[in-house]
Scaffold this motif. Structure first.
Motif, mmCIF file in Angstrom:
data_model
loop_
_atom_site.group_PDB
_atom_site.id
_atom_site.type_symbol
_atom_site.label_atom_id
_atom_site.label_comp_id
_atom_site.label_asym_id
_atom_site.label_seq_id
_atom_site.Cartn_x
_atom_site.Cartn_y
_atom_site.Cartn_z
ATOM 1 N N ASP A 1 13.800 2.218 -4.547
ATOM 2 C CA ASP A 1 14.877 2.749 -5.495
ATOM 3 C C ASP A 1 14.458 3.552 -6.664
ATOM 4 O OD1 ASP A 1 13.432 0.902 -7.248
ATOM 5 O OD2 ASP A 1 14.976 -0.552 -7.601
ATOM 6 N N GLY A 2 13.232 4.109 -6.548
ATOM 7 C CA GLY A 2 12.887 5.098 -7.493
ATOM 8 C C GLY A 2 11.865 4.362 -8.712
ATOM 9 N N THR A 3 12.084 3.002 -8.743
ATOM 10 C CA THR A 3 11.372 2.133 -9.961
ATOM 11 C C THR A 3 9.918 2.726 -10.029
ATOM 12 O OG1 THR A 3 12.998 0.368 -9.865
ATOM 13 C CG2 THR A 3 10.780 0.163 -11.136
ATOM 14 N N PRO A 4 9.185 3.310 -11.118
ATOM 15 C CA PRO A 4 7.837 3.554 -10.976
ATOM 16 C C PRO A 4 7.213 2.333 -11.113
ATOM 17 C CG PRO A 4 8.967 3.862 -13.227
ATOM 18 C CD PRO A 4 9.926 3.487 -12.228
ATOM 19 N N VAL A 5 6.032 2.819 -10.355
ATOM 20 C CA VAL A 5 4.833 1.612 -10.151
ATOM 21 C C VAL A 5 3.332 2.182 -10.538
ATOM 22 C CG1 VAL A 5 3.443 0.226 -8.658
ATOM 23 C CG2 VAL A 5 6.048 0.651 -8.266
ATOM 24 N N MET A 6 2.919 1.544 -11.709
ATOM 25 C CA MET A 6 1.593 1.852 -12.293
ATOM 26 C C MET A 6 0.235 1.019 -11.575
ATOM 27 S SD MET A 6 2.218 4.900 -13.678
ATOM 28 C CE MET A 6 0.793 5.185 -14.535
ATOM 29 N N GLY A 7 0.532 0.279 -10.944
ATOM 30 C CA GLY A 7 -0.530 -0.635 -10.619
ATOM 31 C C GLY A 7 -0.162 -2.077 -9.941
ATOM 32 N N CYS A 8 -1.276 -2.869 -9.851
ATOM 33 C CA CYS A 8 -1.067 -3.924 -9.102
ATOM 34 C C CYS A 8 -1.891 -5.245 -9.803
ATOM 35 C CB CYS A 8 -1.895 -4.072 -7.683
ATOM 36 S SG CYS A 8 -1.864 -5.536 -6.826
ATOM 37 N N GLU B 1 -3.968 9.279 -11.308
ATOM 38 C CA GLU B 1 -4.554 8.915 -12.349
ATOM 39 C C GLU B 1 -3.732 7.929 -13.118
ATOM 40 O OE1 GLU B 1 -7.626 9.836 -13.032
ATOM 41 O OE2 GLU B 1 -7.933 11.004 -11.380
ATOM 42 N N GLY B 2 -4.246 7.069 -14.011
ATOM 43 C CA GLY B 2 -3.907 6.231 -14.956
ATOM 44 C C GLY B 2 -3.261 4.807 -14.323
ATOM 45 N N ARG B 3 -3.750 4.658 -13.099
ATOM 46 C CA ARG B 3 -3.376 3.396 -12.235
ATOM 47 C C ARG B 3 -4.298 2.259 -12.738
ATOM 48 N NH1 ARG B 3 -1.031 4.424 -7.393
ATOM 49 N NH2 ARG B 3 0.571 6.300 -7.653
ATOM 50 N N LEU C 1 0.771 -1.123 0.135
ATOM 51 C CA LEU C 1 0.014 0.085 0.105
ATOM 52 C C LEU C 1 0.891 1.189 0.192
ATOM 53 C CD1 LEU C 1 -2.974 -1.009 2.546
ATOM 54 C CD2 LEU C 1 -2.849 -1.243 0.088
ATOM 55 N N LYS C 2 1.954 1.043 0.598
ATOM 56 C CA LYS C 2 2.982 2.365 0.840
ATOM 57 C C LYS C 2 3.577 2.691 -0.629
ATOM 58 C CE LYS C 2 4.109 1.939 5.569
ATOM 59 N NZ LYS C 2 5.277 1.909 6.609
ATOM 60 N N VAL C 3 3.773 1.530 -1.300
ATOM 61 C CA VAL C 3 4.432 1.601 -2.600
ATOM 62 C C VAL C 3 3.602 2.049 -3.497
ATOM 63 C CG1 VAL C 3 5.369 0.198 -4.526
ATOM 64 C CG2 VAL C 3 6.213 -0.337 -2.231
ATOM 65 N N LEU C 4 2.087 1.754 -3.434
ATOM 66 C CA LEU C 4 1.237 2.064 -4.512
ATOM 67 C C LEU C 4 0.730 3.538 -4.222
ATOM 68 C CD1 LEU C 4 -1.185 -1.006 -4.347
ATOM 69 C CD2 LEU C 4 0.321 -0.333 -6.375
ATOM 70 N N ARG C 5 0.613 4.018 -2.712
ATOM 71 C CA ARG C 5 0.627 5.612 -2.542
ATOM 72 C C ARG C 5 1.722 6.384 -3.254
ATOM 73 N NH1 ARG C 5 -0.419 3.360 2.731
ATOM 74 N NH2 ARG C 5 -2.553 3.057 3.049
ATOM 75 N N ALA C 6 3.144 5.928 -3.165
ATOM 76 C CA ALA C 6 3.877 6.670 -3.478
ATOM 77 C C ALA C 6 4.159 6.492 -5.114
ATOM 78 C CB ALA C 6 5.205 6.422 -2.690
ATOM 79 N N GLY C 7 3.685 5.541 -5.651
ATOM 80 C CA GLY C 7 3.894 5.521 -7.008
ATOM 81 C C GLY C 7 5.129 4.894 -7.575
ATOM 82 N N LYS C 8 6.107 4.383 -6.650
ATOM 83 C CA LYS C 8 7.566 3.873 -6.746
ATOM 84 C C LYS C 8 7.753 3.287 -6.020
ATOM 85 C CE LYS C 8 9.537 8.163 -5.001
ATOM 86 N NZ LYS C 8 10.396 9.396 -5.104
ATOM 87 N N LEU C 9 8.828 2.353 -6.110
ATOM 88 C CA LEU C 9 9.615 1.551 -5.165
ATOM 89 C C LEU C 9 10.779 2.227 -4.395
ATOM 90 C CD1 LEU C 9 10.123 -1.595 -7.334
ATOM 91 C CD2 LEU C 9 8.338 -1.379 -5.647
#
Length: 502
Positions: free
Chosen positions: A81-88, A114-116, A71-79
């Motif tokens: 190390d900075g790798t972007p995360v756009m969904g699950c 938006e766009g997740r 949930l923390k990663v999804l809220r931040a939108g990234k891991l």
């Protein structure tokens, strides 16, 4: 579908599965994770995986660490190390959440920008749509209802098995072989001897110490402790019965159901053990089984037989008796031990001592003679427990009340009034039956065998100090040691036993 990994949507994968602990804690029994091919087919690229194996998504007191981290990663939108995360992506949404509150938190986290995207093996779900979110909430509620039904069915299954005397699942209990039905030829005699010794007065600490010295391990291969031994002795499985949530499983006749496994001890012995445990909760009993004020029992190992039992009988200048408990210590030259009154600075008078070995021998013989006398009387007095019919009637009344309540044939107020009256009465009768069982077990012991084991030369057969002290303290309040004067030889007439009333 995009042709390169760079064009795929970066998502995280969440898994929640059971693990086969019997083989390996990290071996997944059911495949509950999305493979790379499935993710690519959906146009996604997995950049991180989160898993909470063997953690229920329906229980409120279970913390799913990886779920919270996701949930923390999804809220931040990234891991981190900075790798972007756009969904699950998950195998199935019921592996993700089974509580409405968790579903709302997940939707809030994934739609924080938006766009997740969110997908399972069947495809994408638009969590930005109010209709989809409502359907998801309904799904979580329905899933929670299904979990409750499953739990209820499991409880009913366990109770049905117990009422039919079928063995329980789980690890092998100490004393039985892997089939949990057949007695282990090594462990069962050890447990039987421990139960008999405990009833006879041996402390649990002494039993644990003895087993540790002999290298006896629990069924899990661990060292024995006071807690594990108490749990083993407290388990009605020892005598062939079952207990669920602190209550013995009974049949339609109200009698405890006998299991399909071989028992190690008799029901009477198990009830005697219960009486001892209850006695330690403030309902102490005498040697004859009558409820009285607290009777001291040893919960630690003593080095000397009469430590704390002998009292100083020296008369002080003011005419009062000293009355201090005598302490035991080695003789100055290392020849045996002696009992002596504590110094005045420690509350005693410091003016009396007595040779230990001869004192131990005289009091032992006096106690054994008293036990022999009581044993003859008790065999004729103990008889069967006379209140069994009264207990049966009250248990039948309680069963009838519960049946009528389940069928809505009795008002709530009347039902609970009657239950609150009957339950304490039944509990008192059961406790009285346990005390009677303990008395019967103790009086049925062959006093000649006790005498033989008292002086046995083999460690395996001889009663230890804690057992001997239990017999002594059951027979005596104390022993007053009167002063003998300097240079006088040991005089047994100067030892005054204060016997407990028969």
């Amino acid at each position: 579908m995009p042709s390169t990994d760079r064009d795929l949507i970066p998502v995280v994968d969440y898994a929640r599965a059971s693990t086969d602990k019997a083989k390996d804690e990290h071996t997944v029994r059911d495949q509950q994770t999305v493979n790379e091919g499935t993710a690519a087919r959906l146009g996604c690229r997995i950049v991180a995986r989160f898993a909470d194996n063997d953690k229920s998504a329906a229980k409120e007191n279970v913390l799913r660490d990886d779920f919270e981290a996701m949930l923390k990663v999804l809220r931040a939108g990234k891991l981190s190390d900075g790798t972007p995360v756009m969904g699950c992506i998950v195998v199935a949404d019921d592996r993700l959440v089974r509580r409405a509150g968790d579903y709302e938190r997940f939707v809030d986290a994934i739609t924080a920008d938006e766009g997740r995207v969110f997908a399972d093996k069947r495809g994408f779900k638009d969590l930005y749509s109010e209709d989809v979110e409502s359907m998801g909430l309904m799904g979580a509620v329905i899933s929670r209802m299904e979990v409750k039904k499953m739990r209820r069915r499991v409880r009913q299954w366990h109770r049905s098995r117990a009422e039919n005397g079928i063995k329980s699942n789980g690890r092998r209990p100490f004393g039985w072989q892997e089939d949990r039905l057949t007695l282990d030829p090594v462990e069962a005699p050890l447990m039987r001897r421990a139960a008999e010794s405990f009833i006879a007065g041996k402390s649990m600490n002494s039993i644990v110490k003895d087993w540790r010295e002999k290298g006896v391990k629990t069924s899990r291969g661990n060292e024995w402790t006071m807690n594990t031994l108490r749990a083993a002795l407290d388990n009605p499985r020892l005598c062939g019965w079952r207990m669920i949530r602190g209550e013995l499983v009974t049949g339609k006749d109200g009698k405890p159901v006998c299991g399909e496994w071989e028992p190690i001890i008799t029901p009477e012995q198990w009830e005697a053990i219960q009486a001892i445990f209850n006695a330690r909760r403030g309902k102490q009993i005498t040697y004859s089984g009558q409820a009285v004020s607290a009777l001291a029992r040893d919960h630690r190992e003593h080095r000397y037989l009469l430590g704390g039992i002998l009292r100083c009988g020296r008369i002080l200048p003011d005419g009062a008796m000293c009355g201090q408990r005598l302490k035991a210590d080695k003789q100055p030259r290392g020849n045996g031990h002696r009992y002596m009154c504590r110094a005045a600075t420690q509350g005693g008078c410091g003016g009396l001592s007595r040779q230990g070995e001869k004192t131990d021998e005289f009091i032992s013989e006096a106690v054994l003679a008293k036990l022999e006398e009581r044993s003859v009387t008790a065999r004729t007095d103990i008889g069967p427990w006379l209140r069994q019919r009264e207990l049966d009637e009250k248990e039948e009344q309680l069963r009838e009340l519960r049946t009528r309540f389940a069928q809505r044939r009795i008002s709530n107020s009347l039902f609970f009034d009657e239950v609150e009256r009957l339950e304490p009465e039944i509990a008192q009768l059961r406790a009285d039956r346990e005390r009677h069982s303990l008395a019967a077990q103790q009086t049925s012991a062959d006093i000649s065998d006790i005498r033989r084991r008292w002086y046995s030369e083999t460690d395996e057969d001889r009663l230890d100090i804690s057992q001997k002290r239990t017999y002594i303290r059951a027979a005596l309040h104390a022993v007053i040691v009167h002063p003998a004067g300097k240079g006088k030889r040991f005089d047994p007439d100067l030892l005054e036993p204060i016997w407990r009333e028969d």
